[in-house]
Design a protein around this motif. Structure first.
Motif, PDB file in Angstrom:
ATOM      1  N   UNK A 247       0.866  -1.167   0.000  1.00  0.00           N
ATOM      2  CA  UNK A 247       0.000   0.000   0.000  1.00  0.00           C
ATOM      3  C   UNK A 247       0.905   1.221   0.000  1.00  0.00           C
ATOM      4  N   UNK A 248       0.728   2.091  -0.989  1.00  0.00           N
ATOM      5  CA  UNK A 248       1.609   3.241  -1.149  1.00  0.00           C
ATOM      6  C   UNK A 248       0.802   4.526  -1.138  1.00  0.00           C
ATOM      7  N   UNK A 249       1.346   5.537  -0.468  1.00  0.00           N
ATOM      8  CA  UNK A 249       0.764   6.886  -0.463  1.00  0.00           C
ATOM      9  C   UNK A 249       1.788   7.854  -1.030  1.00  0.00           C
ATOM     10  N   UNK A 250       1.334   8.660  -1.968  1.00  0.00           N
ATOM     11  CA  UNK A 250       2.170   9.716  -2.532  1.00  0.00           C
ATOM     12  C   UNK A 250       1.690  11.015  -1.914  1.00  0.00           C
ATOM     13  N   UNK A 251       2.530  11.633  -1.101  1.00  0.00           N
ATOM     14  CA  UNK A 251       2.108  12.755  -0.262  1.00  0.00           C
ATOM     15  C   UNK A 251       2.466  14.126  -0.826  1.00  0.00           C
ATOM     16  N   UNK A 252       3.594  14.244  -1.512  1.00  0.00           N
ATOM     17  CA  UNK A 252       4.054  15.537  -2.022  1.00  0.00           C
ATOM     18  C   UNK A 252       5.050  15.312  -3.151  1.00  0.00           C
ATOM     19  N   UNK A 253       5.111  16.233  -4.112  1.00  0.00           N
ATOM     20  CA  UNK A 253       6.096  16.079  -5.189  1.00  0.00           C
ATOM     21  C   UNK A 253       7.516  16.237  -4.651  1.00  0.00           C
TER      22      UNK A 253
ATOM     23  N   UNK B  68      16.043  11.004  -4.936  1.00  0.00           N
ATOM     24  CA  UNK B  68      15.179  10.116  -4.167  1.00  0.00           C
ATOM     25  C   UNK B  68      16.013   9.388  -3.114  1.00  0.00           C
ATOM     26  N   UNK B  69      15.529   9.355  -1.903  1.00  0.00           N
ATOM     27  CA  UNK B  69      16.184   8.578  -0.857  1.00  0.00           C
ATOM     28  C   UNK B  69      15.102   7.950   0.002  1.00  0.00           C
ATOM     29  N   UNK B  70      15.161   6.643   0.109  1.00  0.00           N
ATOM     30  CA  UNK B  70      14.165   5.926   0.902  1.00  0.00           C
ATOM     31  C   UNK B  70      14.835   5.143   2.016  1.00  0.00           C
TER      32      UNK B  70
ATOM     33  N   UNK C 186       8.471   1.741   4.321  1.00  0.00           N
ATOM     34  CA  UNK C 186       9.493   2.511   3.611  1.00  0.00           C
ATOM     35  C   UNK C 186       8.987   3.935   3.428  1.00  0.00           C
ATOM     36  N   UNK C 187       9.893   4.889   3.576  1.00  0.00           N
ATOM     37  CA  UNK C 187       9.543   6.302   3.478  1.00  0.00           C
ATOM     38  C   UNK C 187      10.560   7.008   2.586  1.00  0.00           C
ATOM     39  N   UNK C 188      10.057   7.831   1.676  1.00  0.00           N
ATOM     40  CA  UNK C 188      10.896   8.733   0.889  1.00  0.00           C
ATOM     41  C   UNK C 188      10.646  10.119   1.455  1.00  0.00           C
ATOM     42  N   UNK C 189      11.699  10.717   1.997  1.00  0.00           N
ATOM     43  CA  UNK C 189      11.568  12.030   2.608  1.00  0.00           C
ATOM     44  C   UNK C 189      11.756  13.164   1.627  1.00  0.00           C
ATOM     45  N   UNK C 190      11.357  14.340   2.060  1.00  0.00           N
ATOM     46  CA  UNK C 190      11.597  15.574   1.319  1.00  0.00           C
ATOM     47  C   UNK C 190      12.843  16.250   1.886  1.00  0.00           C
ATOM     48  N   UNK C 191      13.625  16.935   1.084  1.00  0.00           N
ATOM     49  CA  UNK C 191      14.850  17.573   1.594  1.00  0.00           C
ATOM     50  C   UNK C 191      14.584  18.555   2.727  1.00  0.00           C
TER      51      UNK C 191
ATOM     52  N   UNK D 112       7.562  12.561   1.014  1.00  0.00           N
ATOM     53  CA  UNK D 112       7.135  12.578  -0.388  1.00  0.00           C
ATOM     54  C   UNK D 112       6.252  11.374  -0.673  1.00  0.00           C
ATOM     55  N   UNK D 113       6.650  10.212  -0.159  1.00  0.00           N
ATOM     56  CA  UNK D 113       5.886   8.980  -0.374  1.00  0.00           C
ATOM     57  C   UNK D 113       6.211   7.998   0.749  1.00  0.00           C
ATOM     58  N   UNK D 114       5.270   7.119   1.019  1.00  0.00           N
ATOM     59  CA  UNK D 114       5.490   6.080   2.025  1.00  0.00           C
ATOM     60  C   UNK D 114       4.730   4.828   1.619  1.00  0.00           C
ATOM     61  N   UNK D 115       5.256   3.704   2.047  1.00  0.00           N
ATOM     62  CA  UNK D 115       4.585   2.442   1.729  1.00  0.00           C
ATOM     63  C   UNK D 115       4.648   1.494   2.922  1.00  0.00           C
ATOM     64  N   UNK D 116       3.680   0.624   2.956  1.00  0.00           N
ATOM     65  CA  UNK D 116       3.666  -0.490   3.899  1.00  0.00           C
ATOM     66  C   UNK D 116       3.486  -1.723   3.033  1.00  0.00           C
TER      67      UNK D 116
END
Length: 186
Positions: free
Chosen positions: A121-127, A132-134, A163-168, A173-177
């Motif tokens: 399950x993935x959520x895209x939260x912000x551009x 990319x760093x997760x 897993x989480x991809x952060x914003x600088x 930016x995105x997260x998944x379970x």
């Protein structure tokens, strides 16, 4: 123990890690393989880079501990028509980080298993307008000990990874379970 399931050698790419970022070619890999046994992290890098779609992401391992795996990929090969990170690249990087975390953990404890993503399950939260760093970690409520025990006794087990991809500038930016299945080989 062998990582993943592919007997192929890695394609041209990069060995990357906390202090090692040199070009990797067939010759480099063959020489290093003959000289010494590869560490589980280097084996994982080779396994990842041997898959053409993964190599195209330009990913590298930034950090690998028993509890966390952090992957990095440059924005340029992962950019969409809006100039930000492509959602497919974000999803792929998070899936690979979760898969790699489990593969490394199993190698550390000497278990030879195939690992598959079962669902996600993935959520895209912000551009994301940067590289990319997760970071992948075991999901809340999960236990490495229980996962390993079940895998040893039943020959298969499941584990959820976040897993989480952060914003600088902070934020997500995105997260998944994702839930992964492992099955002992042999």
């Amino acid at each position: 123990p062998q990582l993943g399931h592919s007997p192929r050698r890695p394609q041209a790419g990069r060995f990357a890690g906390s202090r090692h970022d040199t070009p990797m070619t067939e010759t480099t890999f063959a020489r290093s393989e003959a000289a010494t046994e590869l560490s589980p992290v280097r084996m994982l890098e080779a396994e990842l880079l041997a898959m053409p779609p993964v190599a195209a992401l330009g990913l590298r391992i930034v950090e690998a501990t028993g509890e966390r795996l952090r992957l990095h990929a440059p924005l340029a090969p992962n950019i969409n028509d809006k100039g930000c990170a492509f959602g497919g690249s974000l999803g792929s990087l998070m899936t690979l980080a979760g898969w790699g975390l489990i593969v490394l953990r199993l190698a550390e404890v000497g278990l030879d298993a195939d690992v598959f993503v079962a669902d996600s399950e993935t959520r895209y939260c912000a551009p994301l307008f940067a590289d990319l760093e997760t970071t992948a970690t075991m999901a809340e409520g999960e236990s490495w000990a229980q996962f390993e025990s079940t895998l040893r006794s039943r020959g298969r087990a499941r584990l959820s990874v976040r897993a989480v991809v952060g914003l600088p500038e902070g934020g997500v930016a995105a997260e998944s379970l994702s839930r992964y299945a492992a099955k002992l080989r042999g």
